[in-house]
Write a protein that holds these residues in place. Structure first.
Motif: not given
Length: 344
Positions: A126-127, A145-146, A159-160, A334-336
């Motif tokens: 988790k970045l 968060n990425v 995941e963004y 929220k993207k993936q």
């Protein structure tokens, strides 16, 4: 499944995620850069399928954005300005008069805070990064968060998640260059790509969107039934010519199929399936990649990798009818995107 951590010679950290099948993904805290993706070919040989520098330090000033997280806005912003609610925001000019890939202090150049984690069926990182209000000209304090996840099904998931305290523009992506031949045995000419898209966005001489959508039918941009990239890696068709003899265009997904993109490479037997909740992507075929850069498995040259930059479209800041990148204040972004590797 396990995670290894090592310090690089310049005090960055590199994390390597490994699953039970031997697939590995290596990631730097600098730029969230993916340096290696190791997957098997049809003979079971484990090889790298992304472009990465031999010398880690070369990522610090990398005009190619190898493997990096791109933000706040991936792609080009025309004239380095945009309007939100009748207010004009001027962002960094770092490609002529235009803004490219987040500007002078893009997310590809920051040290991300990294937390490794492990679950029963996956390992991950988790970045986290906070971009202050006004950085690069963008409004809003942005918390990003990425999350990178590797599963035992040879799925690599990105995941963004982000939130801003002011209305802003946001289009995050990853800029990995894929080459499924393995260890850069060949160029991408014979990669067969299938894209769930009927339209791409026209570009002008500055590679800026004109606002026009082009039907892919009967052009080298028609990928619905699969075609080899070599069909467009030339200057015979005007839209390929304008980007230097290849592809650097935004494809709008039909979103009819669960799978947005499939990539196949016959000699290795590798396939890569891409599914995403992003509305489209830029496919870039490394038309401008210079010769002679020292990569892990050899030297760089044109058409050595292909990027699938799933994202919203910066064209939406200046033209109607394109996938929007406007994020409202306190709205959760929220993207993936899921990359699944397999053997044909």
């Amino acid at each position: 499944m396990y995670i290894e951590t090592e310090k690089t010679s310049n005090n960055w950290k590199q994390y390597t995620l490994s699953n039970d099948s031997g697939m590995q993904v290596s990631v730097l805290d600098y730029g969230g850069i993916i340096t290696k993706v190791i997957v098997p070919n049809k003979h079971g040989e484990m090889e790298n399928v992304v472009l990465g520098y031999k010398n880690i330090q070369d990522y610090e000033n990398d005009p190619n954005f190898f493997g990096a997280i791109i933000g706040r806005v991936a792609g080009r912003i025309q004239s380095s300005s945009f309007q939100l609610d009748q207010q004009t925001f001027n962002v960094d000019r770092n490609e002529g008069k235009n803004h490219l890939h987040g500007g002078m202090k893009g997310f590809h150049q920051v040290i991300w805070n990294v937390e490794p984690f492990q679950a029963a069926d996956m390992v991950g990182l988790k970045l986290h990064h906070v971009s202050p209000n006004g950085e690069g000209g963008y409004p809003g304090e942005l918390h990003v968060n990425v999350t990178y996840k590797l599963t035992n099904q040879n799925q690599f998931i990105i995941e963004y998640d982000a939130i801003s305290d002011k209305k802003t523009a946001l289009a995050l992506t990853n800029h990995s260059y894929f080459n499924l031949t393995g260890n850069l045995k060949d160029t991408i000419h014979h990669h067969t790509v299938t894209i769930d898209s009927d339209q791409f966005i026209e570009l002008n001489e500055e590679l800026m969107p004109t606002g026009k959508k082009i039907d892919v039918a009967d052009t080298p941009f028609e990928f619905q039934n699969g075609r080899m990239l070599k069909d467009g890696l030339n200057e015979e068709f005007a839209h390929n010519q304008i980007v230097g003899g290849g592809y650097d265009h935004y494809f709008i997904f039909n979103q009819r199929n669960k799978e947005a993109v499939r990539v196949q490479e016959e000699m290795s037997g590798r396939t890569m399936h891409i599914s995403t909740n992003q509305p489209g992507m830029v496919m870039y075929t490394s038309n401008a990649l210079e010769k002679g850069l020292k990569l892990i498995e050899g030297e760089s040259r044109r058409y050595l990798g292909v990027c699938f930059e799933t994202q919203g479209s910066p064209a939406s800041l200046h033209h109607d009818g394109f996938p929007s990148i406007v994020l409202q204040a306190n709205q959760v972004y929220k993207k993936q995107t899921i990359f699944t590797f397999d053997i044909d």
